[in-house]
Write a protein that holds these residues in place. Sequence first.
Motif, PDB file in Angstrom:
ATOM      1  N   GLU A 176     -54.819 -61.882  15.831  1.00 23.80           N
ATOM      2  CA  GLU A 176     -54.556 -63.319  15.790  1.00 23.80           C
ATOM      3  C   GLU A 176     -53.553 -63.679  16.876  1.00 23.80           C
ATOM      4  O   GLU A 176     -53.643 -64.719  17.504  1.00 23.80           O
ATOM      5  CB  GLU A 176     -54.000 -63.725  14.424  1.00 23.80           C
ATOM      6  N   GLN A 177     -52.579 -62.799  17.096  1.00 17.56           N
ATOM      7  CA  GLN A 177     -51.560 -62.983  18.123  1.00 17.56           C
ATOM      8  C   GLN A 177     -51.892 -62.060  19.294  1.00 17.56           C
ATOM      9  O   GLN A 177     -51.892 -60.854  19.152  1.00 17.56           O
ATOM     10  CB  GLN A 177     -50.179 -62.621  17.557  1.00 17.56           C
ATOM     11  N   MET A 178     -52.215 -62.642  20.459  1.00 19.55           N
ATOM     12  CA  MET A 178     -52.521 -61.845  21.631  1.00 19.55           C
ATOM     13  C   MET A 178     -51.333 -60.938  21.957  1.00 19.55           C
ATOM     14  O   MET A 178     -50.180 -61.325  21.789  1.00 19.55           O
ATOM     15  CB  MET A 178     -52.790 -62.761  22.827  1.00 19.55           C
ATOM     16  N   SER A 179     -51.632 -59.717  22.427  1.00 23.86           N
ATOM     17  CA  SER A 179     -50.571 -58.804  22.821  1.00 23.86           C
ATOM     18  C   SER A 179     -50.965 -58.067  24.090  1.00 23.86           C
ATOM     19  O   SER A 179     -52.145 -57.969  24.429  1.00 23.86           O
ATOM     20  CB  SER A 179     -50.265 -57.806  21.701  1.00 23.86           C
ATOM     21  N   ILE A 180     -49.952 -57.546  24.777  1.00 22.45           N
ATOM     22  CA  ILE A 180     -50.188 -56.704  25.937  1.00 22.45           C
ATOM     23  C   ILE A 180     -49.347 -55.445  25.796  1.00 22.45           C
ATOM     24  O   ILE A 180     -48.285 -55.464  25.175  1.00 22.45           O
ATOM     25  CB  ILE A 180     -49.864 -57.422  27.276  1.00 22.45           C
ATOM     26  N   ASN A 181     -49.845 -54.349  26.335  1.00 22.44           N
ATOM     27  CA  ASN A 181     -49.076 -53.118  26.413  1.00 22.44           C
ATOM     28  C   ASN A 181     -48.695 -52.912  27.860  1.00 22.44           C
ATOM     29  O   ASN A 181     -49.544 -53.014  28.754  1.00 22.44           O
ATOM     30  CB  ASN A 181     -49.894 -51.919  25.921  1.00 22.44           C
ATOM     31  N   LEU A 182     -47.413 -52.613  28.097  1.00 16.96           N
ATOM     32  CA  LEU A 182     -46.888 -52.429  29.437  1.00 16.96           C
ATOM     33  C   LEU A 182     -46.034 -51.175  29.506  1.00 16.96           C
ATOM     34  O   LEU A 182     -45.257 -50.897  28.591  1.00 16.96           O
ATOM     35  CB  LEU A 182     -46.017 -53.625  29.837  1.00 16.96           C
ATOM     36  N   LYS A 183     -46.175 -50.443  30.596  1.00 20.86           N
ATOM     37  CA  LYS A 183     -45.313 -49.289  30.825  1.00 20.86           C
ATOM     38  C   LYS A 183     -43.915 -49.799  31.154  1.00 20.86           C
ATOM     39  O   LYS A 183     -43.755 -50.861  31.748  1.00 20.86           O
ATOM     40  CB  LYS A 183     -45.856 -48.438  31.966  1.00 20.86           C
ATOM     41  N   CYS A 184     -42.918 -49.016  30.769  1.00 16.98           N
ATOM     42  CA  CYS A 184     -41.531 -49.447  30.962  1.00 16.98           C
ATOM     43  C   CYS A 184     -40.660 -48.221  31.235  1.00 16.98           C
ATOM     44  O   CYS A 184     -40.919 -47.139  30.704  1.00 16.98           O
ATOM     45  CB  CYS A 184     -41.049 -50.172  29.712  1.00 16.98           C
ATOM     46  N   ASP A 185     -39.648 -48.402  32.033  1.00 17.84           N
ATOM     47  CA  ASP A 185     -38.684 -47.346  32.285  1.00 17.84           C
ATOM     48  C   ASP A 185     -38.049 -46.954  30.957  1.00 17.84           C
ATOM     49  O   ASP A 185     -37.606 -47.821  30.199  1.00 17.84           O
ATOM     50  CB  ASP A 185     -37.619 -47.860  33.260  1.00 17.84           C
ATOM     51  N   PRO A 186     -37.984 -45.654  30.641  1.00 19.01           N
ATOM     52  CA  PRO A 186     -37.433 -45.221  29.354  1.00 19.01           C
ATOM     53  C   PRO A 186     -36.007 -45.722  29.093  1.00 19.01           C
ATOM     54  O   PRO A 186     -35.633 -45.935  27.945  1.00 19.01           O
ATOM     55  CB  PRO A 186     -37.455 -43.693  29.433  1.00 19.01           C
TER      56      PRO A 186
END
Length: 109
Positions: free
Chosen positions: A44-54
């Motif tokens: 229902e809520q759009m989401s994105i997955n993004l790589k990130c510096d630890p």
Amino acid sequence: MNAEEIRNYALDKDNVTESFPFGDAVVVFKVNGKIFLLLSLIEEQMSINLKCDPDKVIELREEFPDTILPGYHMNKMHWNTVLPELLKKELVIEMIDDSYDLVSKKKRK
């Protein structure tokens, strides 16, 4: 940002490809053959997955606990799941850029 804005922004970057390896509901964006952004249209809520510096992962999750979460189905040390419609556009763009930069530095195997 909405899904169309995210898609257009990602595709404007150098050497980016778009595919649907998980079906019609998840758009995968790669640079040099490596994923830097997943756009999920399932929820229902759009989401994105993004790589990130630890070093930045925890900081972002603590600052935005309801909108930046541990990466769903991803390595939680390196990936965040983000609810982009609930954040400022500038922050979403910064996170997309960071993910792209982290992944584009890696050579394709």
